[in-house]
Write an enzyme that holds these catalytic residues in place. Structure first.
Site, short mmCIF file in Angstrom:
data_model
loop_
_atom_site.label_atom_id
_atom_site.label_comp_id
_atom_site.label_asym_id
_atom_site.label_seq_id
_atom_site.Cartn_x
_atom_site.Cartn_y
_atom_site.Cartn_z
N ARG A 191 1.04 -2.84 -10.78
CA ARG A 191 -0.06 -3.53 -11.48
C ARG A 191 -1.08 -2.51 -11.98
O ARG A 191 -1.61 -2.65 -13.08
CB ARG A 191 -0.72 -4.54 -10.55
CG ARG A 191 0.19 -5.71 -10.26
CD ARG A 191 -0.33 -6.51 -9.09
NE ARG A 191 -1.53 -7.24 -9.42
CZ ARG A 191 -2.48 -7.55 -8.53
NH1 ARG A 191 -2.39 -7.17 -7.29
NH2 ARG A 191 -3.52 -8.25 -8.91
N ARG B 284 -7.16 -7.02 0.92
CA ARG B 284 -7.52 -8.34 0.35
C ARG B 284 -6.61 -9.45 0.89
O ARG B 284 -5.41 -9.26 1.04
CB ARG B 284 -7.39 -8.25 -1.17
CG ARG B 284 -7.74 -9.53 -1.89
CD ARG B 284 -8.14 -9.26 -3.30
NE ARG B 284 -6.99 -9.10 -4.18
CZ ARG B 284 -7.11 -9.03 -5.50
NH1 ARG B 284 -8.31 -9.05 -6.07
NH2 ARG B 284 -6.04 -8.89 -6.25
#
Ligand code: AMP
Length: 220
Positions: free
Chosen positions: A173, A130
């Site tokens: 995360r 990403r």
């Protein structure tokens, strides 16, 4: 005009929530309220909030609940949300945030909470590729880069890898997600508000799945 919607989008980082929320927000003509985007804007602008959040975000840790609840309450009180609704992306992320949201929305409850379901292995690969515009937050990837170099097609900003998309932060995360956010799936299911939508497939296919479920829930 299309009726609006009040909804929450849950799902692992990299499940495609941001992309789908942008498209849903156009479809239902409601604001896309991404707490991650709001925090990144605050970091860019160097506000008090931005200074408090920057380090936690770079480490892949959550910003404290009381700060997040205050931000979201204020945002949901604005005219566009009260009139037409909203798509919440990235909030709630803890059971305390979900509790607070239930209180904030008591007079105008959510229509639906969607879990956009994509396996951990798939999101790991997606997050690694990403890329994001540093200025406007537009999403790209190494497979879907901007047209000219790493310069944003929308605003000309630099397209980069987010610090929190680097391997160590991704692990943290995803661990935060499993520990604190995944329990919300059962929490909303117990309250009869949850729909699980398969997040694999083309963006168009996933959008059709989402709109079908949302329209069923709203009874339209
Ligand atoms: P996101 O773009 O949604 O992945 O959010 C990026 C980062 O912002 C997260 O890793 C957290 O550090 C912070 N953040 C965003 N939304 C929340 C929230 N609801 N509660 C706590 N921290 C949040």
């Amino acid at each position: 005009m299309t009726r609006g919607v009040r909804m929450v989008m849950l799902g692992r980082q990299g499940a495609g929530k941001g992309t789908q929320c942008v498209r849903l927000s156009r479809h239902y003509v409601v604001p896309h309220i991404s707490t991650g985007d709001m925090l990144r804007a605050a970091v860019r602008e160097g506000t008090d909030l931005g200074r408090k959040a920057a380090e936690l975000m770079a480490e892949g840790e959550l910003v404290p609940d009381d700060i997040m609840i205050g931000i979201v309450e204020e945002r949901l009180d604005q005219g566009d949300s009260t009139m037409r609704g909203y798509i919440l992306d990235g909030f709630p992320r803890t059971v305390d945030q979900a509790d607070a949201l239930a209180k904030i929305t008591v007079t105008r409850p959510l229509d639906v909470v969607i879990d956009l379901d994509v396996d951990r292995e798939v999101v790991l690969a997606r997050l690694a590729s990403r890329r994001m515009c540093d200025d406007c937050g537009a999403n790209y990837s190494t497979h879907n880069p901007p047209k000219y170099g790493w310069v944003c097609d929308n605003c000309g900003g630099d397209v980069v890898q987010r610090d929190d998309d680097k391997p160590a932060a991704i692990e943290r995360r995803l661990a935060e997600y499993e520990a604190k956010t995944a329990p919300l799936i059962a929490w909303y299911d117990e309250r009869g508000m949850l729909e699980i939508v398969e997040g694999l497939g083309s963006t168009d296919d996933v959008l059709v799945r989402l709109v079908t479920i949302i329209d069923q829930r709203r009874g339209s």
